[in-house]
Design an enzyme around this catalytic site. Sequence first.
Site, PDB file in Angstrom:
ATOM      1  N   SER A 189      39.775  38.210  33.730  1.00 19.75           N
ATOM      2  CA  SER A 189      40.997  38.382  32.874  1.00 19.75           C
ATOM      3  C   SER A 189      40.856  39.719  32.000  1.00 19.75           C
ATOM      4  O   SER A 189      39.960  40.211  31.763  1.00 19.75           O
ATOM      5  CB  SER A 189      41.043  37.312  32.050  1.00 19.75           C
ATOM      6  OG  SER A 189      39.826  37.077  31.250  1.00 19.75           O
ATOM      7  N   GLU A 210      39.172  45.097  37.807  1.00 17.82           N
ATOM      8  CA  GLU A 210      40.125  44.494  38.595  1.00 17.82           C
ATOM      9  C   GLU A 210      40.650  43.187  37.640  1.00 17.82           C
ATOM     10  O   GLU A 210      40.371  41.927  37.589  1.00 17.82           O
ATOM     11  CB  GLU A 210      39.553  43.749  39.851  1.00 17.82           C
ATOM     12  CG  GLU A 210      39.318  44.856  40.675  1.00 17.82           C
ATOM     13  CD  GLU A 210      40.439  45.800  41.275  1.00 17.82           C
ATOM     14  OE1 GLU A 210      41.641  45.349  41.445  1.00 17.82           O
ATOM     15  OE2 GLU A 210      39.938  46.984  41.885  1.00 17.82           O
ATOM     16  N   CYS A 244      46.221  36.676  41.020  1.00 18.08           N
ATOM     17  CA  CYS A 244      46.384  37.806  40.305  1.00 18.08           C
ATOM     18  C   CYS A 244      47.870  38.617  40.474  1.00 18.08           C
ATOM     19  O   CYS A 244      48.364  39.178  39.304  1.00 18.08           O
ATOM     20  CB  CYS A 244      45.264  38.715  40.278  1.00 18.08           C
ATOM     21  SG  CYS A 244      44.972  39.536  41.849  1.00 18.08           S
ATOM     22  N   GLU A 334      49.976  35.750  30.766  1.00 15.86           N
ATOM     23  CA  GLU A 334      49.929  35.378  32.130  1.00 15.86           C
ATOM     24  C   GLU A 334      50.188  34.410  32.585  1.00 15.86           C
ATOM     25  O   GLU A 334      49.374  33.297  32.134  1.00 15.86           O
ATOM     26  CB  GLU A 334      48.735  36.256  32.679  1.00 15.86           C
ATOM     27  CG  GLU A 334      48.480  36.105  34.281  1.00 15.86           C
ATOM     28  CD  GLU A 334      47.231  36.801  34.890  1.00 15.86           C
ATOM     29  OE1 GLU A 334      46.562  37.080  34.060  1.00 15.86           O
ATOM     30  OE2 GLU A 334      46.935  36.625  36.238  1.00 15.86           O
TER      31      GLU A 334
HETATM   32  P1  NAD Z   1      37.608  35.185  33.503  1.00 16.88           P
HETATM   33  O1  NAD Z   1      37.927  36.748  32.752  1.00 16.88           O
HETATM   34  O2  NAD Z   1      37.833  33.933  32.759  1.00 16.88           O
HETATM   35  O3  NAD Z   1      36.471  35.163  34.142  1.00 16.88           O
HETATM   36  C1  NAD Z   1      35.836  36.041  35.074  1.00 16.88           C
HETATM   37  C2  NAD Z   1      34.396  35.994  35.400  1.00 16.88           C
HETATM   38  O4  NAD Z   1      33.697  36.304  33.982  1.00 16.88           O
HETATM   39  C3  NAD Z   1      33.628  34.835  35.464  1.00 16.88           C
HETATM   40  O5  NAD Z   1      32.630  35.050  36.272  1.00 16.88           O
HETATM   41  C4  NAD Z   1      33.376  34.436  34.256  1.00 16.88           C
HETATM   42  O6  NAD Z   1      31.963  33.618  34.334  1.00 16.88           O
HETATM   43  C5  NAD Z   1      33.158  35.573  33.551  1.00 16.88           C
HETATM   44  N1  NAD Z   1      33.093  35.422  32.055  1.00 16.88           N
HETATM   45  C6  NAD Z   1      33.850  34.643  31.435  1.00 16.88           C
HETATM   46  N2  NAD Z   1      33.852  34.847  29.903  1.00 16.88           N
HETATM   47  C7  NAD Z   1      32.814  35.860  29.736  1.00 16.88           C
HETATM   48  C8  NAD Z   1      32.249  36.613  28.654  1.00 16.88           C
HETATM   49  N3  NAD Z   1      32.944  36.330  27.477  1.00 16.88           N
HETATM   50  N4  NAD Z   1      31.539  37.539  28.837  1.00 16.88           N
HETATM   51  C9  NAD Z   1      31.306  38.037  30.132  1.00 16.88           C
HETATM   52  N5  NAD Z   1      31.698  37.252  31.257  1.00 16.88           N
HETATM   53  C10 NAD Z   1      32.544  36.385  31.121  1.00 16.88           C
HETATM   54  O7  NAD Z   1      38.768  35.099  34.651  1.00 16.88           O
HETATM   55  P2  NAD Z   1      39.110  33.795  35.385  1.00 16.88           P
HETATM   56  O8  NAD Z   1      39.809  32.836  34.781  1.00 16.88           O
HETATM   57  O9  NAD Z   1      37.724  33.453  36.488  1.00 16.88           O
HETATM   58  O10 NAD Z   1      40.168  34.526  36.547  1.00 16.88           O
HETATM   59  C11 NAD Z   1      41.392  34.715  36.329  1.00 16.88           C
HETATM   60  C12 NAD Z   1      41.804  36.082  35.844  1.00 16.88           C
HETATM   61  O11 NAD Z   1      41.458  36.988  36.744  1.00 16.88           O
HETATM   62  C13 NAD Z   1      43.278  36.346  35.681  1.00 16.88           C
HETATM   63  O12 NAD Z   1      43.643  37.106  34.702  1.00 16.88           O
HETATM   64  C14 NAD Z   1      43.760  37.036  37.168  1.00 16.88           C
HETATM   65  O13 NAD Z   1      44.940  37.663  37.039  1.00 16.88           O
HETATM   66  C15 NAD Z   1      42.539  37.852  37.133  1.00 16.88           C
HETATM   67  N6  NAD Z   1      42.239  38.266  38.465  1.00 16.88           N
HETATM   68  C16 NAD Z   1      42.294  39.638  38.838  1.00 16.88           C
HETATM   69  C17 NAD Z   1      42.097  39.985  39.990  1.00 16.88           C
HETATM   70  C18 NAD Z   1      42.341  41.467  40.585  1.00 16.88           C
HETATM   71  O14 NAD Z   1      41.927  41.528  41.766  1.00 16.88           O
HETATM   72  N7  NAD Z   1      43.108  42.281  40.033  1.00 16.88           N
HETATM   73  C19 NAD Z   1      41.699  38.848  41.279  1.00 16.88           C
HETATM   74  C20 NAD Z   1      41.800  37.576  40.602  1.00 16.88           C
HETATM   75  C21 NAD Z   1      41.897  37.310  39.392  1.00 16.88           C
END
Ligand code: NAD
Length: 459
Positions: A189, A210, A244, A334
């Site tokens: 995210s 990403e 995403c 989103e």
């Molecule tokens: P997220 O950001 O909550 O988590 C992603 C990763 O970050 C996980 O492994 C999580 O454990 C880690 N994380 C969470 N909080 C953290 C913190 N405070 N410090 C460090 N690491 C932390 O995202 P999500 O809910 O797993 O995925 C959904 C989001 O990802 C959506 O916004 C989506 O659009 C985006 N996404 C982007 C792509 C792309 O290719 N651009 C692909 C898939 C998902």
Amino acid sequence: MDTIPIILSRQRDFFKSQKMKDVPYRLSLLKALKKEIIASEHAIYDALKKDFKKPEFETFISEFGLVMSELNLAIKNLKKWARPKRVRSSILTFPVRDYIYKEPYGNILIIAPWNYPFLLAIEPLIMAIAAGNTVILKPSELTKHTSQRIADIVQRTFPEAVATTIEGGVEIATELLAQKWDYIFFTGSVPVGKIVARAAAKHLTPVTLELGGKSPCIIDDTANLKLAARRISWGKFLNAGQTCIAADYIIIKSNIKDVFIDALKIEIVKRYGDNPKDSSDLPRIINKKNVQRIADMLAGSQVIFGGHVDVENCYIAPTLIDTPHLDSKIMRDEIFGPVLPILTYDTEQDIEHIIWNGNKPLALYVFSKNNTFVEQTIKKYNFGGGVVNDLLIHFGNHRLPFGGVGASGMGAYHGKTGFNTFSHHKAISKRGNWLDPSVRYAPYKGKLGLLKKMFKYFS
Ligand code: NAD
């Protein structure tokens, strides 16, 4: 288990041993990975089904199949990609031969999200290893069955000093980010992307981010509406909208809105039946927290189709929303679920007003047969990538770089672009000794005129 600094220090030592520079060794690692993934195929389908009822068909088309293509591509092309590339030299530095050497960065951290938990963990791993780096991979804690499968595959394939998985949530991720890396590849995210960028900045570590955001889908009145409805019912509700690059919302020419909505309702029923909850083809929302987050967006919205929410069972029906306010929650954040707001436009300024109201999107889609409108739209807005007359499919071609711009991310990968992302491009000039013109050497008196002429004609 050893602590993170100990594992990383082993990886650092291993990288210094130069073994990762050996292309046949990297090839053997990729082939071993392929063998393990093939052997785990059914366990992977099973894990994703347990995590959020993802149908095997969707896991194959959007995770397993894409990973296998990327792996086969890397195995086939690695020798070619890794070779130093000779480039044309400048006459000004004659005699010289110029090259680009692709060198691995070193020790890489990959952090993956839950929504395509297998694909988005393994695809960067493939290219990071292909490029000769060591990797610590942290899958998402929210898809725990898939995370375990990934950990098993990585453990069976790689010596720990080459690649390993560290499972866990925010605490582990925070500890990982506190280390000094040579490159960080993050998918997730926007808010967490900022945390990653801040941690990387401390050591000037390069990053690929990403990220996500709101991706618009514009439909004008020349579009083939039935086909648009069919394709949108696929691209929006695949993975229950937890994609995403899913179309976050529609902007449709106002005179065709009603016809389109009718066509879309028909297509949704064709895909998932009258009661989508009974369909085995619609995945669930990842957890109750996310169901509640989406339900909060629905509150106060004008639901014109679907709308059924079952928090206990992590279920949200494919839902259409009519003309939400731009400052409503559903248009600010989103959506990341099976909910599709439909807005209208009459003039191009209306479209500008909606899109420029938010950040630069990760994807933009336009359905139209009007080439002028299509080209104008592609050129006018900043976005990561997109498709004309369909959704999502740009993700599937490894020759297209995939990544965001602005708040939707930085950097790109897929195919050779992925290999390049994980490689530093080192410029090397190899100078010949048989000629050494005196023009660059002091004393400069009387040489500037000649130098200017040389720059004019040869640079
Ligand atoms: P997220 O950001 O909550 O988590 C992603 C990763 O970050 C996980 O492994 C999580 O454990 C880690 N994380 C969470 N909080 C953290 C913190 N405070 N410090 C460090 N690491 C932390 O995202 P999500 O809910 O797993 O995925 C959904 C989001 O990802 C959506 O916004 C989506 O659009 C985006 N996404 C982007 C792509 C792309 O290719 N651009 C692909 C898939 C998902």
